[in-house]
Design an enzyme around this catalytic site. Structure first.
Site, short mmCIF file in Angstrom:
data_model
loop_
_atom_site.label_atom_id
_atom_site.label_comp_id
_atom_site.label_asym_id
_atom_site.label_seq_id
_atom_site.Cartn_x
_atom_site.Cartn_y
_atom_site.Cartn_z
N MET A 1 21.45 15.49 16.47
CA MET A 1 20.45 15.82 15.10
C MET A 1 21.25 15.27 14.04
O MET A 1 22.71 15.71 12.86
CB MET A 1 20.73 17.06 15.14
CG MET A 1 19.83 17.51 13.24
SD MET A 1 18.79 16.98 12.91
CE MET A 1 17.48 17.28 14.16
N PRO A 2 21.82 13.84 14.13
CA PRO A 2 22.95 13.43 13.41
C PRO A 2 22.65 13.06 12.04
O PRO A 2 21.00 12.49 11.66
CB PRO A 2 23.39 11.30 13.95
CG PRO A 2 23.55 11.89 14.95
CD PRO A 2 21.46 13.42 15.16
N LEU A 3 23.51 13.90 11.18
CA LEU A 3 23.38 13.37 9.85
C LEU A 3 24.07 12.49 9.62
O LEU A 3 25.33 13.05 8.80
CB LEU A 3 23.06 14.83 8.60
CG LEU A 3 23.19 14.45 7.13
CD1 LEU A 3 21.71 14.18 6.79
CD2 LEU A 3 22.80 15.63 6.28
N THR A 71 27.56 13.53 10.23
CA THR A 71 27.95 15.17 10.93
C THR A 71 26.75 15.24 11.70
O THR A 71 25.83 14.46 12.29
CB THR A 71 27.41 15.49 9.83
OG1 THR A 71 27.88 15.77 8.10
CG2 THR A 71 27.54 17.31 10.06
#
Length: 125
Positions: A1-3, A71
């Site tokens: 779940m990278p942002l 993130t």
């Protein structure tokens, strides 16, 4: 779940910006095993007066520098992170043609309970 948040100087064409997004997504899929469709990325274009990159740490950056902040869940190994940095630089050199010196990456680890991907739920807590 990278942002991902990408900051760069204004003035590049849409194809250039899309190549950055495509390269980052591909690097994350390859180095971090990010699932297909897990694309949460923004690009902020800033005027020269609002964007500054120095040449610290022995790296000579140009006006084409891109600042990439990622993130992720606090579950990635140091080896995965290093592989990600390498792959990002390789792919952005390939397309859209960014010099490796101009690829600045900052990775932030966040606990799984810090994420809500919709519906007001803590899906990973």
């Amino acid at each position: 779940m990278p942002l991902l948040h990408i900051s760069m100087r204004t003035g590049k064409p849409e194809t250039y910006r899309q190549a950055i997004l495509d390269g980052l997504y591909r690097a994350m899929r390859e180095a971090l095993n990010v699932p297909e469709g897990d694309e949460f990325m923004t690009i902020s274009e800033l005027s020269p007066a609002n964007f500054r990159c120095g040449n610290a740490y022995g790296v000579n950056r140009s006006d084409d520098a891109v600042l990439i902040q990622i993130t992720v869940f606090a579950s990635r190994t140091a080896e995965q992170k290093k592989a990600l940095y390498r792959r990002i630089a390789e792919l952005l050199v390939e397309s859209p043609g960014i010099r490796p010196e101009d690829v600045f990456v900052n990775l932030l680890d966040a606990p799984a309970e810090n994420w809500s991907v919709g519906n007001g739920l803590a899906q990973f807590a």
